[in-house]
Motif scaffolding. Structure first.
Motif, PDB file in Angstrom:
ATOM      1  N   SER A  84       0.822  -1.206   0.000  1.00  0.00           N
ATOM      2  CA  SER A  84       0.000   0.000   0.000  1.00  0.00           C
ATOM      3  C   SER A  84       0.856   1.256   0.000  1.00  0.00           C
ATOM      4  O   SER A  84       2.027   1.237   0.374  1.00  0.00           O
ATOM      5  CB  SER A  84      -0.928   0.012   1.214  1.00  0.00           C
ATOM      6  N   VAL A  85       0.237   2.345  -0.426  1.00  0.00           N
ATOM      7  CA  VAL A  85       0.870   3.663  -0.433  1.00  0.00           C
ATOM      8  C   VAL A  85      -0.214   4.692  -0.161  1.00  0.00           C
ATOM      9  O   VAL A  85      -1.388   4.482  -0.492  1.00  0.00           O
ATOM     10  CB  VAL A  85       1.598   3.935  -1.769  1.00  0.00           C
ATOM     11  N   SER A  86       0.176   5.784   0.474  1.00  0.00           N
ATOM     12  CA  SER A  86      -0.754   6.867   0.775  1.00  0.00           C
ATOM     13  C   SER A  86      -0.001   8.181   0.701  1.00  0.00           C
ATOM     14  O   SER A  86       1.124   8.282   1.194  1.00  0.00           O
ATOM     15  CB  SER A  86      -1.331   6.669   2.180  1.00  0.00           C
ATOM     16  N   VAL A  87      -0.612   9.184   0.072  1.00  0.00           N
ATOM     17  CA  VAL A  87      -0.012  10.514  -0.018  1.00  0.00           C
ATOM     18  C   VAL A  87      -1.053  11.519   0.455  1.00  0.00           C
ATOM     19  O   VAL A  87      -2.212  11.476   0.030  1.00  0.00           O
ATOM     20  CB  VAL A  87       0.423  10.856  -1.457  1.00  0.00           C
ATOM     21  N   TRP A 133       2.710  14.172   3.326  1.00  0.00           N
ATOM     22  CA  TRP A 133       2.972  13.060   4.240  1.00  0.00           C
ATOM     23  C   TRP A 133       2.807  11.794   3.423  1.00  0.00           C
ATOM     24  O   TRP A 133       1.750  11.544   2.857  1.00  0.00           O
ATOM     25  CB  TRP A 133       1.975  13.071   5.387  1.00  0.00           C
ATOM     26  N   VAL A 134       3.853  10.975   3.359  1.00  0.00           N
ATOM     27  CA  VAL A 134       3.844   9.761   2.549  1.00  0.00           C
ATOM     28  C   VAL A 134       3.942   8.553   3.469  1.00  0.00           C
ATOM     29  O   VAL A 134       4.773   8.519   4.372  1.00  0.00           O
ATOM     30  CB  VAL A 134       5.023   9.764   1.548  1.00  0.00           C
ATOM     31  N   ARG A 135       3.085   7.571   3.219  1.00  0.00           N
ATOM     32  CA  ARG A 135       3.113   6.322   3.972  1.00  0.00           C
ATOM     33  C   ARG A 135       3.166   5.168   2.977  1.00  0.00           C
ATOM     34  O   ARG A 135       2.559   5.245   1.912  1.00  0.00           O
ATOM     35  CB  ARG A 135       1.855   6.171   4.824  1.00  0.00           C
ATOM     36  N   GLY A 136       3.848   4.111   3.365  1.00  0.00           N
ATOM     37  CA  GLY A 136       3.889   2.918   2.524  1.00  0.00           C
ATOM     38  C   GLY A 136       4.069   1.692   3.379  1.00  0.00           C
ATOM     39  O   GLY A 136       4.639   1.767   4.474  1.00  0.00           O
ATOM     40  N   SER A 137       3.565   0.558   2.893  1.00  0.00           N
ATOM     41  CA  SER A 137       3.754  -0.691   3.632  1.00  0.00           C
ATOM     42  C   SER A 137       3.796  -1.870   2.679  1.00  0.00           C
ATOM     43  O   SER A 137       3.183  -1.851   1.615  1.00  0.00           O
ATOM     44  CB  SER A 137       2.644  -0.891   4.663  1.00  0.00           C
TER      45      SER A 137
END
Length: 126
Positions: free
Chosen positions: A75-78, A109-113
């Motif tokens: 997953s990724v989120s921006v 803000w960037v998130r990834g998993s």
């Protein structure tokens, strides 16, 4: 006379439409699998990394596995400051879907998993 015009228009549409449909599907396929612009960050973590690109005011990001081949939830989120986060995820052997967000001159803000590993950047300027 009307039948001749109709036949001519139909023939022109048959010639023009397939080429434009192929061009549209090719550009859609390429935009769905990669980001355009300049790579500004590579945010690494234990099971993968998030690649962040900038093209004008657009920020684009996707997550890749460190060891591709095993199907995992990726997953990724921006999130641009002042806006809601745009998350995308899928079970895949290599990468997450691409997320594009218009950020202008805002921080993001960037998130990834990937599987059990994850990364959260905090507010960064790209």
């Amino acid at each position: 006379m009307g039948g001749l015009v109709l036949l001519t228009v139909a023939a022109l549409l048959a010639v023009v439409a397939p080429g434009s449909a192929q061009a549209a599907s090719a550009s859609a396929a390429s935009s769905a699998t990669s980001c355009t612009g300049r790579k500004v960050r590579t945010l690494s973590f234990s099971t993968g990394s998030v690649l962040v690109y900038r093209d004008g005011g657009l920020v684009c990001a996707y997550t890749v596995q460190k060891k591709p081949g095993t199907k995992r939830l990726i997953s990724v989120s921006v999130q641009a400051r002042g806006h809601v986060a745009v998350p995308k995820s899928r079970r895949h052997t290599r990468s997450s879907p691409v997320v594009r967000v218009y950020a202008g001159h805002r921080s993001v803000w960037v998130r990834g998993s990937v599987g059990g590993g994850s990364y959260s950047s905090g507010w960064i300027v790209c």
